[in-house]
Design a protein around this motif. Sequence first.
Motif, mmCIF file in Angstrom:
data_model
loop_
_atom_site.group_PDB
_atom_site.id
_atom_site.type_symbol
_atom_site.label_atom_id
_atom_site.label_comp_id
_atom_site.label_asym_id
_atom_site.label_seq_id
_atom_site.Cartn_x
_atom_site.Cartn_y
_atom_site.Cartn_z
ATOM 1 N N ALA A 61 31.846 32.101 34.416
ATOM 2 C CA ALA A 61 31.210 31.280 35.617
ATOM 3 C C ALA A 61 30.081 31.938 35.600
ATOM 4 N N ASP A 62 29.619 33.160 35.448
ATOM 5 C CA ASP A 62 28.326 33.463 35.585
ATOM 6 C C ASP A 62 27.334 32.878 34.417
ATOM 7 N N GLY A 63 28.000 32.781 33.294
ATOM 8 C CA GLY A 63 27.084 32.046 32.312
ATOM 9 C C GLY A 63 26.587 30.543 32.825
ATOM 10 N N ARG A 64 27.675 30.011 33.267
ATOM 11 C CA ARG A 64 27.384 28.602 33.549
ATOM 12 C C ARG A 64 26.577 28.576 34.651
ATOM 13 N N ALA A 65 26.656 29.571 35.789
ATOM 14 C CA ALA A 65 25.880 29.605 36.722
ATOM 15 C C ALA A 65 24.339 29.773 36.342
ATOM 16 N N ARG A 66 24.143 30.611 35.382
ATOM 17 C CA ARG A 66 22.853 30.944 34.973
ATOM 18 C C ARG A 66 22.093 29.968 34.367
ATOM 19 N N LEU A 67 22.750 29.320 33.422
ATOM 20 C CA LEU A 67 22.230 28.175 32.781
ATOM 21 C C LEU A 67 21.830 27.043 33.588
ATOM 22 N N THR A 68 22.696 26.531 34.566
ATOM 23 C CA THR A 68 22.275 25.331 35.397
ATOM 24 C C THR A 68 21.806 25.979 36.850
ATOM 25 N N GLY A 69 21.887 27.100 37.261
ATOM 26 C CA GLY A 69 21.035 27.396 38.442
ATOM 27 C C GLY A 69 22.208 27.027 39.775
ATOM 28 N N GLU A 70 23.413 26.398 39.538
ATOM 29 C CA GLU A 70 24.037 25.831 40.553
ATOM 30 C C GLU A 70 25.252 26.813 40.820
ATOM 31 N N VAL A 71 25.711 26.841 41.862
ATOM 32 C CA VAL A 71 26.735 27.531 42.288
ATOM 33 C C VAL A 71 28.271 27.169 41.575
ATOM 34 N N THR A 72 28.881 28.235 40.911
ATOM 35 C CA THR A 72 29.849 27.864 40.133
ATOM 36 C C THR A 72 31.148 28.527 40.772
ATOM 37 N N PRO A 73 32.407 27.770 40.714
ATOM 38 C CA PRO A 73 33.667 28.407 41.453
ATOM 39 C C PRO A 73 34.341 28.933 40.173
ATOM 40 N N LEU A 74 34.924 30.233 40.696
ATOM 41 C CA LEU A 74 35.780 31.145 40.010
ATOM 42 C C LEU A 74 37.039 31.216 40.906
ATOM 43 N N LEU A 75 38.382 30.892 40.240
ATOM 44 C CA LEU A 75 39.645 30.917 40.914
ATOM 45 C C LEU A 75 40.479 31.961 40.244
ATOM 46 N N VAL A 76 40.975 33.001 41.155
ATOM 47 C CA VAL A 76 41.760 34.048 40.702
ATOM 48 C C VAL A 76 42.857 34.173 41.969
ATOM 49 N N SER A 77 43.654 35.266 41.367
ATOM 50 C CA SER A 77 44.789 35.495 42.157
ATOM 51 C C SER A 77 44.655 36.903 42.984
ATOM 52 N N THR A 78 45.544 37.129 43.725
ATOM 53 C CA THR A 78 45.587 38.334 44.538
ATOM 54 C C THR A 78 45.618 39.803 43.771
ATOM 55 N N GLY A 79 44.943 40.697 44.360
ATOM 56 C CA GLY A 79 45.219 42.241 43.814
ATOM 57 C C GLY A 79 44.631 42.480 42.503
ATOM 58 N N PRO A 80 45.451 42.630 41.360
ATOM 59 C CA PRO A 80 45.070 42.886 40.019
ATOM 60 C C PRO A 80 43.952 41.995 39.570
ATOM 61 N N GLY A 81 44.469 40.485 39.724
ATOM 62 C CA GLY A 81 43.629 39.498 39.227
ATOM 63 C C GLY A 81 42.078 39.721 39.761
ATOM 64 N N ALA A 82 42.128 39.864 41.225
ATOM 65 C CA ALA A 82 41.068 39.585 41.839
ATOM 66 C C ALA A 82 40.178 40.742 41.370
ATOM 67 N N LEU A 83 40.619 41.969 41.366
ATOM 68 C CA LEU A 83 39.837 43.491 40.959
ATOM 69 C C LEU A 83 39.503 43.373 39.759
ATOM 70 N N LEU A 84 40.073 42.570 38.775
ATOM 71 C CA LEU A 84 39.501 42.694 37.388
ATOM 72 C C LEU A 84 38.186 41.971 37.376
ATOM 73 N N THR A 85 37.773 41.206 38.514
ATOM 74 C CA THR A 85 36.487 40.396 38.371
ATOM 75 C C THR A 85 35.471 41.356 38.879
ATOM 76 N N LEU A 86 35.504 42.694 39.426
ATOM 77 C CA LEU A 86 34.732 43.256 40.098
ATOM 78 C C LEU A 86 33.352 43.867 38.991
ATOM 79 N N ALA A 87 33.718 44.351 37.776
ATOM 80 C CA ALA A 87 32.647 44.525 36.985
ATOM 81 C C ALA A 87 31.778 43.500 36.568
ATOM 82 N N SER A 88 32.550 42.281 36.479
ATOM 83 C CA SER A 88 31.618 41.062 36.040
ATOM 84 C C SER A 88 30.901 40.808 37.209
ATOM 85 N N LEU A 89 31.193 40.896 38.502
ATOM 86 C CA LEU A 89 30.320 40.536 39.603
ATOM 87 C C LEU A 89 29.349 41.247 39.861
#
Length: 543
Positions: A61-89
């Motif tokens: 999602a970050d790669g597309r957002a940087r290339l386009t400059g547009e808001v890019t949605p990311l859909l994840v689930s609760t708890g472990p799924g959400a927490l795994l995104t933290l380093a990327s965010l």
Amino acid sequence: MSGSAPRNGGDLVTETLTALGAGVVFGIPGQHALGLFDALRRAPQLRFVSSRVENNAAFAADGRARLTGEVTPLLVSTGPGALLTLASLQESKAASAPVLVISSQVPRAGLGGGRRGFLHELPEQSTSFANVTKSAYTVRHASQIPSALTEAWRTAASAPSGPVLVEIPQDVLLEATVVPPVVDVDPEPEPLAPRAEVVAEAARLLDGARRPAVLAGGGVSRAGGQAALLELAEALRAPVATTFGGKDAFPWEHPLSLRSWIEDRHNTDHLERADVLLVVGSGLGELSSNYHTLEPSGRVVQIEADLGKLESNLPGLGVHGDAALTLEALARQVERRPEDPAVVAEVAGVRARIADRIAAQDLETEQGVLASVREALPDGAASFWDMTVLAYWAWSAWDPREGQAHSAQGSGGLGYGFPAALGAATTGRGPVLAVSGDGGAMYSIAELATAHQHGADVTWLIVDDGGYGILREYMEGAFGEATHTELSRPDFVALAESFGVPAVATTVDRVGEDLAAELARPGPSVVVLPMHVNLFAPTHLDG
């Protein structure tokens, strides 16, 4: 929606995203998010790209957002799924990439934690995101979804852009709603215009400068301020250096371009000698300030959208505003100067001294490989670089030409290059190059399945030096030897082919030819280059 089944909270999410202008969404399904993912089945206008690990979905999602400059949605689930995104965010926050994270939550009865013992339950899930997002929203009723998502979208897009979290409980996604189909939403953020009196003072300082210079950062690129910067620099006859995140902010071959050797002491010295140094779109962090050794002798004017970064590292005239809007205003106000051959000659002299210093370090092989990679990549194509030694070379020496070059130097985490390139490939703008070391490649190797499944037009160059090459360099330099940096690796060619992705082993002499061939072939591919890449000497230590 087919039949008479009622619409639900998940449908409000997909309808709102569509009305806001989303076309591609990234993520991974999860138990609490099934209502949202079922709604995607009824939203064919939204293309869903599934990853294999949530942190890689966030990088995509970050790669597309940087290339386009547009808001890019990311859909994840609760708890472990959400927490795994933290380093990327963390990377997205540092690089101002507008990623809209939509996470499920436990049912409303469990919000706050400690009551029901739901699967994946966290006492306060959103607080985990506090350091890596601009803001977080918790939805408690379906009727709140359109407004919450719209506000989050506008927040993500507002300068300085960045990631935002919206969490929606499982039962809210599943419950029927009488809210009509979402149509009337406004995705446009309020422009961050600078105050007129501060712009006038900046123009006065620049007009009075005998030796103005510019340090342009990623904020110029994100704001689309390249044309305004070019106009201003030519009006002032001011040399321009760019940070690693702003490599496309100023034309590489322009006579006033100092390029992006900002770690080099020759470049730093030149910026320090300016009687007015205009810093635009950069917070003057560790890398951009040559490890905080940049000590301007004259006045500093800093244009920055992030209020917290104004004068945070160097005192000066702080101009709080969008880089493009502020540069445009300055370009209208400053007086245009006649051409000055002496300035052009001075810039050429700085570039020549840098080239001579690098040439004296016996690094012809490294420079040749980077040049070969540059020639293999079409001029308008984007590249995404992991934290690997060749990327450190690219930070300083890579000419982006008409394309864009992105790396994980915002927060410095491993595994960024390949999944971010997969996200960028969803734009359909042609081939995308990803570059990783063997250590970083293992962080995202599972995404070869994603590349094959979605036919991503990404060529992945893996430079295999047998371990964590950067850490090896650092430890050998600091302690005389490296510890625990050597790695057992797979046969990357065979592994890629097992995923159905074409792969080839190359050499230093053939890397350009092999890369060009794979980039010309539609779809994913892997090129493996066994090579120990040496890093140039620490430039901030030079006299």
